[in-house]
Design a protein around this motif. Structure first.
Motif, PDB file in Angstrom:
ATOM      1  N   PHE B  77      -0.178   5.015   0.808  1.00 29.60           N
ATOM      2  CA  PHE B  77      -0.100   3.550   0.814  1.00 29.60           C
ATOM      3  C   PHE B  77       0.163   3.035   2.226  1.00 29.60           C
ATOM      4  O   PHE B  77      -0.484   2.095   2.700  1.00 29.60           O
ATOM      5  CB  PHE B  77       0.999   3.076  -0.144  1.00 29.60           C
ATOM      6  N   SER B  80      -2.881   3.261   4.300  1.00 31.10           N
ATOM      7  CA  SER B  80      -3.899   2.262   3.941  1.00 31.10           C
ATOM      8  C   SER B  80      -3.539   0.886   4.502  1.00 31.10           C
ATOM      9  O   SER B  80      -4.419   0.136   4.918  1.00 31.10           O
ATOM     10  CB  SER B  80      -4.083   2.201   2.422  1.00 31.10           C
ATOM     11  N   MET B  81      -2.255   0.576   4.532  1.00 33.77           N
ATOM     12  CA  MET B  81      -1.839  -0.711   5.102  1.00 33.77           C
ATOM     13  C   MET B  81      -2.091  -0.735   6.611  1.00 33.77           C
ATOM     14  O   MET B  81      -2.628  -1.700   7.154  1.00 33.77           O
ATOM     15  CB  MET B  81      -0.348  -0.971   4.826  1.00 33.77           C
ATOM     16  N   ASP B  84      -6.104  -0.483   7.140  1.00 39.24           N
ATOM     17  CA  ASP B  84      -7.013  -1.520   6.638  1.00 39.24           C
ATOM     18  C   ASP B  84      -6.496  -2.948   6.804  1.00 39.24           C
ATOM     19  O   ASP B  84      -7.280  -3.881   6.889  1.00 39.24           O
ATOM     20  CB  ASP B  84      -7.299  -1.300   5.139  1.00 39.24           C
ATOM     21  N   ILE B  85      -5.187  -3.131   6.782  1.00 40.60           N
ATOM     22  CA  ILE B  85      -4.640  -4.493   6.748  1.00 40.60           C
ATOM     23  C   ILE B  85      -4.147  -4.922   8.127  1.00 40.60           C
ATOM     24  O   ILE B  85      -4.268  -6.077   8.500  1.00 40.60           O
ATOM     25  CB  ILE B  85      -3.489  -4.597   5.717  1.00 40.60           C
ATOM     26  N   TYR B  86      -3.561  -3.988   8.853  1.00 41.33           N
ATOM     27  CA  TYR B  86      -3.041  -4.347  10.168  1.00 41.33           C
ATOM     28  C   TYR B  86      -4.178  -4.677  11.136  1.00 41.33           C
ATOM     29  O   TYR B  86      -5.267  -4.108  11.054  1.00 41.33           O
ATOM     30  CB  TYR B  86      -2.225  -3.172  10.739  1.00 41.33           C
ATOM     31  N   PHE B 144      11.941   0.741  12.523  1.00 46.71           N
ATOM     32  CA  PHE B 144      12.513   1.419  11.360  1.00 46.71           C
ATOM     33  C   PHE B 144      12.491   0.518  10.125  1.00 46.71           C
ATOM     34  O   PHE B 144      12.182   0.966   9.016  1.00 46.71           O
ATOM     35  CB  PHE B 144      13.955   1.884  11.641  1.00 46.71           C
ATOM     36  N   LEU B 145      12.806  -0.753  10.332  1.00 44.19           N
ATOM     37  CA  LEU B 145      12.848  -1.667   9.182  1.00 44.19           C
ATOM     38  C   LEU B 145      11.448  -1.983   8.668  1.00 44.19           C
ATOM     39  O   LEU B 145      11.232  -2.158   7.474  1.00 44.19           O
ATOM     40  CB  LEU B 145      13.595  -2.946   9.549  1.00 44.19           C
ATOM     41  N   LYS B 148      10.646   0.977   6.692  1.00 46.34           N
ATOM     42  CA  LYS B 148      11.434   0.983   5.454  1.00 46.34           C
ATOM     43  C   LYS B 148      10.832  -0.006   4.453  1.00 46.34           C
ATOM     44  O   LYS B 148      10.708   0.283   3.263  1.00 46.34           O
ATOM     45  CB  LYS B 148      12.881   0.598   5.782  1.00 46.34           C
ATOM     46  N   GLU B 149      10.426  -1.165   4.967  1.00 42.41           N
ATOM     47  CA  GLU B 149       9.844  -2.166   4.080  1.00 42.41           C
ATOM     48  C   GLU B 149       8.520  -1.670   3.490  1.00 42.41           C
ATOM     49  O   GLU B 149       8.270  -1.817   2.296  1.00 42.41           O
ATOM     50  CB  GLU B 149       9.632  -3.476   4.848  1.00 42.41           C
ATOM     51  N   MET B 152       9.302   0.751   0.802  1.00 41.68           N
ATOM     52  CA  MET B 152       9.834   0.127  -0.416  1.00 41.68           C
ATOM     53  C   MET B 152       8.751  -0.654  -1.166  1.00 41.68           C
ATOM     54  O   MET B 152       8.677  -0.608  -2.389  1.00 41.68           O
ATOM     55  CB  MET B 152      11.025  -0.764  -0.065  1.00 41.68           C
ATOM     56  N   VAL B 153       7.917  -1.370  -0.423  1.00 41.79           N
ATOM     57  CA  VAL B 153       6.829  -2.098  -1.076  1.00 41.79           C
ATOM     58  C   VAL B 153       5.918  -1.111  -1.801  1.00 41.79           C
ATOM     59  O   VAL B 153       5.574  -1.297  -2.972  1.00 41.79           O
ATOM     60  CB  VAL B 153       6.013  -2.928  -0.051  1.00 41.79           C
ATOM     61  N   PHE B 155       6.563   1.852  -2.821  1.00 40.16           N
ATOM     62  CA  PHE B 155       7.223   2.547  -3.927  1.00 40.16           C
ATOM     63  C   PHE B 155       7.431   1.633  -5.133  1.00 40.16           C
ATOM     64  O   PHE B 155       7.134   2.001  -6.265  1.00 40.16           O
ATOM     65  CB  PHE B 155       8.567   3.118  -3.462  1.00 40.16           C
TER      66      PHE B 155
END
Lengths: 565, 190
Positions: B77, B80-81, B84-86, B144-145, B148-149, B152-153, B155
């Motif tokens: 995931f 892919s972000m 494809d998204i960045y 790091f955050l 982490k985000e 979490m997204v 997951f």
């Protein structure tokens, strides 16, 4: 029979409706139910109820990329994305590609649109409120713009008529500034919302109620009850919220009197100088680029405020060199929206053992409480609030000082209750707020493009002070902690309540439409979408468009039968 | 900025967690859950980047009694972000952030992050988490955050994350406005 006459015969109807959104769907329903053979034109593709809602059942893990679109896709939706919520993988098919549908901005204007059968009735926020007697009297009382040619009592039976069919859930309160609808049972307020309601009643003598929405709290008129998924914008498999696709268009189709023609961009209304009335519309087939003419005795323009205005401005004739019905010069002027994105948020310590089940398709509503008995504020009119309370979810874990197993455990218990509200304020009509055509810049169908020159003005900005501070004050009075305010108006248009560009009025010299939504100087053309609005009030406007449309369509059918049109 | 002592960081974390003790027995759960990239074929990340992303996301959300980041496909995931998204700029920033995270790890521990034991990964990442949270208000977005985000997204929108760690109801049916928390039992995923 020569070919032209034959073509005309084959392309002739009793009525033509331009547009299939909230108001067009109602025009189609009421006209066909009055026995009129009706052609319904839609510029975009067909969208069949349920069958054409491709993402309605997708679970979170069936959607890649957290529902975000790639930069390559986003490039085509730069203006539609200004809302921050419209362009997702699961919803982007409902919004126009800005690269295909350009417009110009003298000042920023966020024109957020959907071109397909059903229009924005598929994606709307569903909040449904009647305007009040006070709203219809305000312009006359204060000398603003022109007087409405109707009063609340003219519209009240038609509000009832559309509410009984559409299904509006809500709580009856008997408030003069927010008349009750014909309600289905309301959704409930949650613990913290109830607490705020009590606090507001006690400390401010103000009212908080559940949002009145066109979501079915029980099965109604053959449509299913809402099952609290709160995924309305993807299209509802149960038809549990009002849309043209789920409600009015099927009713129109059931009469056998409707011909629906998608991919039909209306170029202009055909005006017959000798007859002194409109005889039909010119249409560009969006797929083949062919031009067609369709004829009818009455024409309803429901293309949405701005596109109805575009069609009228583009309908030029010797009689109407500045656009159909534009003797007053007001066509395209007096653009209004609601101004919002101002309010407050806070946290609450308490109710830690309480939670909720289900995803309610509405929030709370705080009816207008300012300037109700004369003007005691430094601005005219007022505002209402929409808001909600919930408990913090897993997102709060990002900035927690934990990772690993402790983070997983931490996140399994919801966080604090938080609450937020944003005000929706009335925007005054102002002649200088306008749209006009650029005939040199044309879209790919050869149509002139709209130019927006609209801004919020002094009254709106003064009002925003109260909109912000009242929210914070009410939250603090209810014991909310860490109350913060926000105020970011964005561009006009962001409320997606654009209206006012072909206003109703008593005098043809200063308005475009009469009290029956007829073009003053071309009586067989009716405009019943947002363009007809003489003032904006502060309530969400769709219900009012529905009521005006049903009223005008029934009047048109009667007049046609009497031979008056 | 003053470097935060690791033990101090963990102590603070524990305080914020309401006194959860980082006992070896708890950390032991992490063992035997070596991240695997079997089902995911990286197409942007090189082998090193893939190993780092897998190790760090599993450290942030480890498998235990319930599935962890790897089980939920979080590394794929994240890729892919980023892929494809960045935007290109965001992609470069992410990859630089990942590399410099690991450089700091090598400086401080003498090992690449993905070569640490689970306990060492947890300890090192816990400190970086605290540092990032404390630096963010002054220094702006912290890698790091961001990571982490993303973890979490990825997951909590996955089926295991939404249904086994949190509570998810596809069709809630009714709406109940104010009920005891026990009737739901866990935080709603949506």
């Amino acid at each position: 029979m020569n070919l032209n006459v034959k073509a005309k015969k084959n392309n002739s109807y009793d009525a033509i409706v331009v547009g299939t959104g909230i108001s067009g769907g109602w025009a189609a329903k009421e006209l066909t139910e009055n026995g009129l053979n009706t052609l319904v034109l839609e510029r975009g593709r067909n969208v069949r109820h349920v069958e054409d809602y491709p993402t309605m059942l997708k679970k979170p893990w069936e959607i890649s990329h957290n529902d975000r679109v790639t930069p390559e896709v986003a490039e085509h939706y730069q203006k539609q994305m200004r809302t921050g919520y419209t362009i997702r993988q699961t919803t982007k098919h409902w919004w126009v590609r800005d690269t295909d549908q350009p417009y110009e901005e003298v000042k920023r204007f966020d024109w957020i649109r959907g071109y397909h059968v059903g229009g924005r009735s598929l994606m709307w926020g569903r909040h449904s409120y009647r305007l009040s007697p006070m709203d219809f009297e305000a312009n006359a009382k204060e000398g603003i713009a022109v007087d409405w040619p109707v009063r609340y009592d003219d519209l009240a039976p038609w509000y009832s008529h559309v509410e009984k069919f559409a299904g509006i859930s809500g709580e009856a309160l008997g408030l003069p500034q927010l008349p009750d609808s014909e309600f289905l049972p309301p959704w409930d307020l949650n613990c913290l919302e109830d607490h705020l309601k009590d606090s507001m009643a006690e400390k401010f003598n103000r009212v908080l109620t559940i949002g009145r929405v066109a979501n079915l709290s029980r099965a109604h008129n053959g449509r299913g009850s809402c099952l609290n998924r709160n995924l309305c914008m993807r299209g509802c498999p149960y038809g549990a919220y009002f849309s043209s696709n789920a409600s009015t268009l099927p009713a129109a189709e059931a009469t056998g009197n409707m011909t629906l023609r998608p991919h039909s961009i209306v170029d202009s209304v055909i005006y017959d100088e000798e007859l002194g009335k409109a005889t039909g519309v010119r249409v560009i087939d969006a797929e083949t680029m062919e031009t067609h003419e369709f004829y009818a005795n009455i024409i309803f323009l429901n293309a949405s405020c701005m596109n109805t205005t575009l069609i009228m401005l583009n309908s030029r004739s010797d009689r109407f060199p500045n656009g159909l019905g534009n003797d007053s010069g007001e066509l395209g002027h007096n653009v209004m929206d609601h101004h919002f994105r101002v309010g407050a948020n806070g946290e609450y310590d308490g109710f830690e053992d309480r939670y909720y089940w289900g995803r309610r398709p509405t929030g709370f509503y705080i009816p207008r409480f300012r300037n109700l008995n004369g003007n005691d504020r430094p601005y005219l009119r007022g505002f209402g609030y929409q808001g909600g309370a919930s408990r913090q979810g897993w997102q709060r874990g990002v900035r927690e000082l934990a990772i690993g197993k402790p983070l997983k455990e931490f996140i399994q218990t919801p966080g604090k209750w938080t609450m937020g509200m944003t005000a929706f304020g009335e925007m005054l009509p102002d002649h200088s707020n306008r749209v006009y055509l650029d005939h040199d810049k044309r879209d790919k169908w050869g149509q002139p493009t709209l130019v927006f020159d609209v801004e919020f003005k002094e009254n709106e900005f003064k009002m925003r002070e109260d909109m912000k501070n009242d929210a914070a004050e009410m939250l603090e009075a209810a014991g909310m902690k860490n109350v913060t305010t926000f105020d970011d108006p964005g561009g006009p248009g962001l409320g997606i309540h654009e209206m006012g560009t072909a206003r109703m009025g008593r005098d043809p010299k200063t308005s475009v439409l009469n009290k029956w939504n007829q073009v003053h100087s071309c009586k067989n053309v009716f405009v019943t979408d947002g363009a007809c609005m003489t003032s904006a009030a502060c309530q969400n406007p769709s219900l009012t468009y529905m009521a005006f449309t049903a009223r005008a369509a029934n009047y048109a059918a009667e007049e046609l039968k009497k031979g008056n049109l | 900025m003053e470097r935060i002592d690791r033990k101090e960081a963990i102590k603070r974390t524990a305080l914020l967690m309401g006194g959860v003790v980082f006992a070896p027995s708890i950390l032991g759960v992490l063992k035997g859950c070596t991240p695997s990239t079997d089902r995911w074929q990286p197409s942007l990340f090189n082998a090193k980047q893939a190993a780092l992303v897998t190790a760090l996301s599993e450290t942030i959300i480890p498998a235990g009694e319930t599935p962890g980041a790897t089980d939920a496909g979080v590394p794929g995931f994240i890729e892919s972000m980023v892929k494809d998204i960045y935007t290109e700029e965001q992609r470069d920033l992410f990859l630089e952030g990942l590399a410099s995270f690991n450089e700091v790890c090598e400086d401080e521990t003498g090992k690449s992050f993905d070569r640490l034991t689970s306990e060492e990964m947890f300890e090192f990442a816990s400190i970086k988490n605290v540092e990032a949270i404390e630096s963010e208000p002054l220094e702006g977005p912290q890698f790091f955050l961001l990571f982490k985000e993303l973890t979490m997204v990825g997951f909590f929108t996955s089926e295991p994350g939404a249904t086994q760690v949190l509570r998810y109801e596809d069709i809630p049916g009714i709406y109940q406005a104010c009920i005891p928390f026990e009737d739901v039992g866990r935080t709603w995923a949506t």
